[in-house]
Design a protein around this motif. Structure first.
Motif, mmCIF file in Angstrom:
data_model
loop_
_atom_site.group_PDB
_atom_site.id
_atom_site.type_symbol
_atom_site.label_atom_id
_atom_site.label_comp_id
_atom_site.label_asym_id
_atom_site.label_seq_id
_atom_site.Cartn_x
_atom_site.Cartn_y
_atom_site.Cartn_z
ATOM 1 N N UNK A 64 -6.046 -3.579 0.047
ATOM 2 C CA UNK A 64 -7.278 -2.921 -0.414
ATOM 3 C C UNK A 64 -7.514 -3.189 -1.897
ATOM 4 N N UNK A 65 -7.208 -4.425 -2.329
ATOM 5 C CA UNK A 65 -7.447 -4.832 -3.701
ATOM 6 C C UNK A 65 -6.390 -4.392 -4.692
ATOM 7 N N UNK A 66 -5.389 -3.635 -4.218
ATOM 8 C CA UNK A 66 -4.340 -3.120 -5.112
ATOM 9 C C UNK A 66 -3.085 -3.978 -4.962
ATOM 10 N N UNK A 67 -2.512 -4.403 -6.079
ATOM 11 C CA UNK A 67 -1.271 -5.173 -6.053
ATOM 12 C C UNK A 67 -0.120 -4.245 -5.658
ATOM 13 N N UNK A 68 0.383 -4.470 -4.438
ATOM 14 C CA UNK A 68 1.456 -3.619 -3.905
ATOM 15 C C UNK A 68 2.804 -4.324 -3.883
ATOM 16 N N UNK A 69 2.897 -5.475 -4.524
ATOM 17 C CA UNK A 69 4.082 -6.317 -4.410
ATOM 18 C C UNK A 69 5.371 -5.567 -4.686
ATOM 19 N N UNK A 70 5.359 -4.683 -5.673
ATOM 20 C CA UNK A 70 6.586 -3.978 -6.050
ATOM 21 C C UNK A 70 6.491 -2.464 -5.854
ATOM 22 N N UNK A 71 5.471 -2.019 -5.130
ATOM 23 C CA UNK A 71 5.356 -0.596 -4.828
ATOM 24 C C UNK A 71 6.334 -0.222 -3.720
ATOM 25 N N UNK A 72 6.924 0.984 -3.770
ATOM 26 C CA UNK A 72 7.773 1.428 -2.668
ATOM 27 C C UNK A 72 6.960 1.639 -1.396
ATOM 28 N N UNK A 73 7.656 1.650 -0.275
ATOM 29 C CA UNK A 73 6.996 1.743 1.040
ATOM 30 C C UNK A 73 6.043 2.928 1.102
ATOM 31 N N UNK A 74 6.504 4.089 0.669
ATOM 32 C CA UNK A 74 5.726 5.320 0.838
ATOM 33 C C UNK A 74 4.438 5.348 0.028
ATOM 34 N N UNK A 75 4.287 4.414 -0.926
ATOM 35 C CA UNK A 75 3.065 4.375 -1.729
ATOM 36 C C UNK A 75 2.076 3.309 -1.264
ATOM 37 N N UNK A 76 2.384 2.642 -0.166
ATOM 38 C CA UNK A 76 1.502 1.554 0.296
ATOM 39 C C UNK A 76 0.464 1.996 1.326
ATOM 40 N N UNK A 77 0.590 3.202 1.834
ATOM 41 C CA UNK A 77 -0.384 3.696 2.794
ATOM 42 C C UNK A 77 -0.356 2.954 4.111
ATOM 43 N N UNK A 78 0.865 2.688 4.616
ATOM 44 C CA UNK A 78 0.996 1.907 5.846
ATOM 45 C C UNK A 78 1.689 2.719 6.934
ATOM 46 N N UNK A 79 1.441 2.314 8.186
ATOM 47 C CA UNK A 79 2.187 2.807 9.332
ATOM 48 C C UNK A 79 2.869 1.626 9.978
ATOM 49 N N UNK A 80 4.097 1.827 10.467
ATOM 50 C CA UNK A 80 4.874 0.727 11.043
ATOM 51 C C UNK A 80 5.350 1.109 12.438
ATOM 52 N N UNK A 81 5.217 0.170 13.385
ATOM 53 C CA UNK A 81 5.744 0.349 14.740
ATOM 54 C C UNK A 81 6.677 -0.812 15.036
#
Length: 353
Positions: A64-81
């Motif tokens: 979403x236009x935000x550099x997430x390369x070094x952000x922790x998992x919980x700050x990326x706004x993702x769900x994983x299955x």
């Protein structure tokens, strides 16, 4: 909400071969983008890099236009299955779905309402009090989807989510996932080695080979217009035939296909032919016309018959003939037949596949 991956590289050993090498692609907003490739292609590693479960050696991930390369998992706004469901066995279905919401300390009423909404979405309203061991594999995977979606992620990551299921349930859940995506519209990245799965439910496909992007685009382009010999050989169950250009045509064994316009006389070619793109005909008795090959083996597979055709060069080609058409063909093992190629993908040059 799009995902942009730029020049992503990851090694697990110093100086070793990269698991992911200089990978760049754009996953469109609101679409299902599939990472497709054989085992060892780097699909799951790439997904883990996007999720933040691994850190890259170089390159970037923008969500979403935000550099997430070094952000922790919980700050990326993702769900994983994951393929293994990863449900908590000591928790009920409701408790599993509520887990991510409760860790965010939402009000109890909001949590309960969201869990009810998720149970309706996955069509398991009456099973909320059951434990994972009391569910079928398909039901457990639906619960895993509900838990991932409950937190309203910006991005849904699916790592071989149907890999542990039998073929019938896989087909059912593919259709269910398609409907689920239409209802939620969440941007989704799916990892699979199943070509049919990728082509059926994706709007965008990224084909990976040895840690690199071999081709990216709509499923129709991947199937109908493969950009490399690897993609042509991997997608669609092709037979690979070698030959040369003669009088503007590609002669491969006893088959003749259209050569690229840039082909030079005598140049080596590889033709990639799909099983359903060959039409067989039995020559009339007593004819002296040359035949294309000999029927080496026949195998009935559901609604079609698989024919293994051996060419005079020793090469073999697999042909799929609808059963109704095969009955009218009237051939048995050992018969010699004509074969016409309806279409083929031809690459110039002599190279290893």
């Amino acid at each position: 909400m799009s995902v942009i991956v730029e020049q992503l590289t990851k090694r697990f050993t110093t100086g070793g071969t990269p698991a992911v090498s200089d990978v760049s692609f754009h996953a469109p907003s609101g679409a299902i983008t599939t990472l497709l490739g054989p085992s060892g292609a780097g699909k799951s590693t790439l997904l883990r890099l996007i999720a933040g479960l691994e850190l890259p050696d170089s390159g970037s991930v923008r969500i979403e236009g935000i550099d997430c390369t070094h952000l922790p998992v919980q700050q990326r706004g993702i769900g994983v299955v994951f393929q293994s469901y990863a449900l908590f066995k000591h928790m009920t279905v409701r408790q599993n779905i509520a887990f991510g919401l409760e860790t965010r300390r939402l009000p109890r009423a909001d949590v309960e309402a969201r869990v009810d909404e998720m149970l309706r979405l996955i069509q398991l309203e009456d099973l909320g009090k059951r434990y994972p061991t009391q569910l079928s594999g398909g039901q457990r995977q639906r619960v895993a989807f509900a838990r991932a979606l409950a937190i309203r992620p910006k991005l849904l990551l699916l790592d071989e989510p149907f890999g542990a299921l039998d073929s019938r349930v896989r087909v059912e859940l593919r259709e269910w996932l398609h409907s689920l995506h239409e209802q939620t519209g969440v941007t989704t990245l799916l990892v699979t080695h199943d070509q049919e799965e990728a082509l059926e439910i994706s709007q965008h496909v990224v084909v990976l080979s040895e840690g690199r992007v071999a081709q990216a685009g709509p499923p129709e382009d991947i199937y109908d217009r493969p950009a490399t010999p690897f993609v042509a050989s991997f997608v669609g169950g092709t037979s690979v035939l070698r030959g040369h250009v003669r009088s503007g045509r590609a002669e491969v064994g006893t088959l003749v296909v259209q050569a690229p316009n840039s082909a030079r006389e005598g140049e080596a070619v590889h033709a990639f032919v799909r099983p359903h793109d060959i039409k067989l005909a039995k020559p009339p008795q007593g004819t002296s016309e040359p035949v294309t090959g000999r029927v080496e083996r026949l195998k009935s597979v559901g609604g079609y018959v698989k024919v293994l055709l051996k060419l005079p060069t020793g090469e073999t080609v697999t042909v799929e003939v609808p059963r109704s058409e095969f009955e009218n063909l009237g051939v048995v093992e050992g018969d010699r037949v004509h074969a016409d190629v309806r279409t083929a993908t031809v690459f110039l040059g002599d190279f290893a596949i």
